[in-house]
Design an enzyme around this catalytic site. Sequence first.
Site, short mmCIF file in Angstrom:
data_model
loop_
_atom_site.label_atom_id
_atom_site.label_comp_id
_atom_site.label_asym_id
_atom_site.label_seq_id
_atom_site.Cartn_x
_atom_site.Cartn_y
_atom_site.Cartn_z
N LYS A 16 32.31 36.31 40.02
CA LYS A 16 32.28 37.28 41.13
C LYS A 16 32.37 38.72 40.61
CE LYS A 16 35.90 36.03 43.54
NZ LYS A 16 36.42 34.91 42.74
N ARG A 91 40.45 35.55 51.36
CA ARG A 91 40.90 34.42 50.56
C ARG A 91 41.47 33.29 51.42
NH1 ARG A 91 40.64 36.78 45.36
NH2 ARG A 91 41.81 35.65 43.83
N ARG A 128 37.95 34.51 28.82
CA ARG A 128 37.67 35.79 29.49
C ARG A 128 38.47 36.95 28.90
NH1 ARG A 128 37.42 35.90 35.86
NH2 ARG A 128 39.61 35.26 35.84
N ARG A 162 43.84 38.34 30.92
CA ARG A 162 44.68 38.44 32.10
C ARG A 162 45.85 37.48 31.98
NH1 ARG A 162 40.89 38.25 37.41
NH2 ARG A 162 42.66 37.00 38.11
P1 AMP Z 1 41.31 37.99 41.38
O1 AMP Z 1 41.27 39.14 40.45
O2 AMP Z 1 40.39 38.14 42.56
O3 AMP Z 1 41.16 36.66 40.68
O4 AMP Z 1 42.79 37.99 42.02
C1 AMP Z 1 43.93 37.84 41.20
C2 AMP Z 1 45.14 37.51 42.05
O5 AMP Z 1 45.37 38.59 42.98
C3 AMP Z 1 45.01 36.27 42.92
O6 AMP Z 1 45.31 35.08 42.22
C4 AMP Z 1 46.02 36.58 44.03
O7 AMP Z 1 47.35 36.37 43.57
C5 AMP Z 1 45.85 38.09 44.22
N1 AMP Z 1 44.83 38.39 45.25
C6 AMP Z 1 43.64 39.02 45.09
N2 AMP Z 1 42.98 39.12 46.24
C7 AMP Z 1 43.76 38.52 47.17
C8 AMP Z 1 43.64 38.28 48.57
N3 AMP Z 1 42.55 38.66 49.23
N4 AMP Z 1 44.66 37.62 49.18
C9 AMP Z 1 45.75 37.23 48.53
N5 AMP Z 1 45.93 37.42 47.22
C10 AMP Z 1 44.95 38.06 46.54
#
Ligand code: AMP
Length: 223
Positions: A16, A91, A128, A162
Amino acid sequence: MIDQVVILLGPPGSGKGTQATRLSAELGVPHVATGDMFRTQMEEGTDLGQRAGRYMDSGRLVPDELVTEMLFVRVDGEDCVEGYVLDGFPRNLSQAESLDQGLEGRWSSSVASLEVPDEVLVERIAGRLLCREDSNHIYHASFSPPKVEGVCDECGGELYRREDDNPEVVAERLYVYREQTAAVITHYAQDGRLEPVDGNQGPDEVYRALRSAVEGSDVEEGG
Ligand code: AMP
């Protein structure tokens, strides 16, 4: 000018971030990634960052009230008036419903979902690497390594893994995806907006498929 919101869905490691970066650059609209916004808050040590960090570190979703307001403030910004590409939101079903309400009457939206088998996701996440200077600069230790180990080709920034890309947290993130985010896909499929995209191809092929999925939903050619 697109005057349209592109909602990019897909499990962790589905690409993404990479695809949203490219699409937003081509369309000339911001890439709005809730995960990146939280990581910035964490680095800056803000109260929101500390609160979100507790959930992120264990692979759980940050509570809706912390995410939704942050997101709506962001997309209310001047730079989003012609549209934006959403990555990482919604999400769960409640976030999808909030977004539907926020967009209603003002925006058209297209929804693309990147589909990738679990074993490929795990492999991608395990290698990654992200740039500390710009979260849009993404590498993979084996599939797309930087020219110099640990250094971003584009800006010279330091590359890092990460915290939540370690295997236990990844397992939890995939579980959370199936338990909560899969309902979002069903939600958009039911109202006929979902465009599935085969994410198990090289990045250029995925991008072509994504571009045509999004064009099929009325984004003008060439942006
Ligand atoms: P990502 O970078 O999109 O993989 O997001 C990393 C982490 O941020 C996720 O595992 C969640 O803990 C938090 N996070 C990101 N976006 C959301 C969202 N829309 N709702 C809830 N938690 C989020």
